[in-house]
Design a protein around this motif. Structure first.
Motif, PDB file in Angstrom:
ATOM      1  N   VAL A   1       0.831  -1.191   0.000  1.00  0.00           N
ATOM      2  CA  VAL A   1       0.000   0.000   0.000  1.00  0.00           C
ATOM      3  C   VAL A   1       0.876   1.254   0.000  1.00  0.00           C
ATOM      4  O   VAL A   1       0.596   2.224  -0.715  1.00  0.00           O
ATOM      5  CB  VAL A   1      -0.951   0.006   1.213  1.00  0.00           C
TER       6      VAL A   1
ATOM      7  N   TYR B   1      -8.344   5.348 -10.900  1.00  0.00           N
ATOM      8  CA  TYR B   1      -7.759   4.044 -10.591  1.00  0.00           C
ATOM      9  C   TYR B   1      -7.314   3.335 -11.875  1.00  0.00           C
ATOM     10  O   TYR B   1      -8.149   3.098 -12.762  1.00  0.00           O
ATOM     11  CB  TYR B   1      -8.787   3.156  -9.887  1.00  0.00           C
TER      12      TYR B   1
ATOM     13  N   ASP C   1      -8.821  -0.810 -10.380  1.00  0.00           N
ATOM     14  CA  ASP C   1      -8.479  -1.644  -9.224  1.00  0.00           C
ATOM     15  C   ASP C   1      -8.346  -0.793  -7.964  1.00  0.00           C
ATOM     16  O   ASP C   1      -7.567   0.165  -7.931  1.00  0.00           O
ATOM     17  CB  ASP C   1      -7.178  -2.398  -9.484  1.00  0.00           C
TER      18      ASP C   1
ATOM     19  N   THR D   1      -7.980  -2.126  -4.557  1.00  0.00           N
ATOM     20  CA  THR D   1      -7.391  -2.685  -3.340  1.00  0.00           C
ATOM     21  C   THR D   1      -6.062  -3.407  -3.594  1.00  0.00           C
ATOM     22  O   THR D   1      -5.776  -3.873  -4.697  1.00  0.00           O
ATOM     23  CB  THR D   1      -8.352  -3.689  -2.668  1.00  0.00           C
TER      24      THR D   1
ATOM     25  N   GLY E   1      -6.772  -6.627  -0.240  1.00  0.00           N
ATOM     26  CA  GLY E   1      -8.029  -6.317   0.429  1.00  0.00           C
ATOM     27  C   GLY E   1      -8.081  -4.950   1.071  1.00  0.00           C
ATOM     28  O   GLY E   1      -9.117  -4.562   1.636  1.00  0.00           O
ATOM     29  N   VAL E   2      -6.992  -4.195   0.977  1.00  0.00           N
ATOM     30  CA  VAL E   2      -6.942  -2.854   1.581  1.00  0.00           C
ATOM     31  C   VAL E   2      -7.125  -1.796   0.499  1.00  0.00           C
ATOM     32  O   VAL E   2      -6.457  -1.834  -0.539  1.00  0.00           O
ATOM     33  CB  VAL E   2      -5.592  -2.623   2.303  1.00  0.00           C
ATOM     34  N   LYS E   3      -8.026  -0.856   0.720  1.00  0.00           N
ATOM     35  CA  LYS E   3      -8.246   0.232  -0.227  1.00  0.00           C
ATOM     36  C   LYS E   3      -7.120   1.258  -0.081  1.00  0.00           C
ATOM     37  O   LYS E   3      -7.090   2.026   0.879  1.00  0.00           O
ATOM     38  CB  LYS E   3      -9.599   0.889   0.013  1.00  0.00           C
TER      39      LYS E   3
ATOM     40  N   ASP F   1      -7.593   5.147   0.534  1.00  0.00           N
ATOM     41  CA  ASP F   1      -7.937   5.676   1.856  1.00  0.00           C
ATOM     42  C   ASP F   1      -6.826   6.583   2.390  1.00  0.00           C
ATOM     43  O   ASP F   1      -7.093   7.547   3.109  1.00  0.00           O
ATOM     44  CB  ASP F   1      -8.205   4.537   2.844  1.00  0.00           C
TER      45      ASP F   1
END
Length: 273
Positions: A120, A147, A151, A153, A156-158, A161
């Motif tokens: 991330v 994006y 895509d 994530t 599984g993490v956005k 954010d």
């Protein structure tokens, strides 16, 4: 107050009701029926060769989502700068355009640009680095993100954010027409165009007019230059329709529309609170 005056006041209120409601509904769209945003992805030659001249000829403005590492950015830097000076938004489409290579149909994703192999922090850092590059081109600090491949994530993490303070909003790839209250500024709906006719494009605009909603077009190639393409004539007909109905349709870059929506949502939230 006599009976006649009471009836006159009641009639006036009834007549004012729908007009007030309509104005409130459309206020984020500059008091027009709807908003239309024209977006162009990937920083390719046809953006500057075909799309920008077509928009400029009708005094319309769009959003061009630039990949920082694209050779077309480096090679035609001054042309991008001039486009920004004429009111087009240079949006952020990431530094390397990473896509999730673990998903079906992603054979085009290289190991170096596989989002599923990113952390991330890497995705966030590259988006911020691209912002620095874009700011050096246009001198602006407010812009939107798109994006790559839609895509959202990593594991599984956005990842967006952590970028919400860096951008006004982010555009996704899911088709849909939305009212100001329905818009998710972290993943704005858009219609990806690939070979559809002018009638299809214009019909989408008419639906947005009728429903007083936001319509975002997602283009890649305009008259060639990409496997996802819109015909030059179809694109031209769409722009001409927008220009002919500009008293009813607000056509603006994504950053301006998103700023209006954000202000509208904040105001609506305060009123509810």
């Amino acid at each position: 107050m006599n009976t006649t005056r009471r009836l006159s006041l009641a009639a006036a209120l009834l007549l004012a009701g729908p007009a007030t409601s309509f104005a409130q509904t459309t206020s984020p769209w500059n008091n027009k029926q709807c908003a239309v945003v024209l977006t162009y992805d990937d920083a390719i030659d046809v953006d500057l060769d075909n799309a920008v001249p077509a928009l400029d000829s009708l005094k319309l403005r769009g959003t061009f989502y630039l990949i920082g590492s694209s050779p077309v950015v480096a090679r035609r830097l001054d042309e991008w700068r001039q486009a920004a000076k004429r009111g087009h938004e240079l949006g952020n489409h990431a530094l390397m355009h990473p896509c999730d290579g673990s998903l079906p149909g992603r054979s085009f994703v290289t190991p170096d640009n596989d989002l599923s192999k990113y952390t991330v922090s890497r995705a966030v850092s590259e988006a911020r680095a691209n912002n620095t590059l874009l700011s050096a081109i246009d001198g602006k600090t407010a812009r939107t993100f798109a994006y790559p491949c839609g895509d959202l994530t990593i594991g599984g993490v956005k990842f967006y954010d952590q970028l919400q303070k860096d951008f006004v909003a982010a555009r996704g790839v899911t088709g849909g027409l939305q009212t100001p209250a329905q818009v998710d500024l972290t993943n704005i709906d858009s219609y990806m165009i690939n070979g559809q006719s002018a009638d299809y494009l214009i019909d989408l605009v008419k639906k947005a007019q009728q429903s007083h909603t936001l319509l975002v077009f997602l283009f890649h190639g305009v008259g060639g230059g990409h496997s996802l393409n819109v015909d030059l004539k179809a694109h031209r007909q769409l722009l001409r329709y927008l220009k002919a109905h500009e008293k009813d349709i607000w056509v603006a870059p994504m950053v301006e529309v998103a700023e209006k929506i954000k202000a509208y949502q904040l105001s609506a939230g305060k009123k509810q609170g």
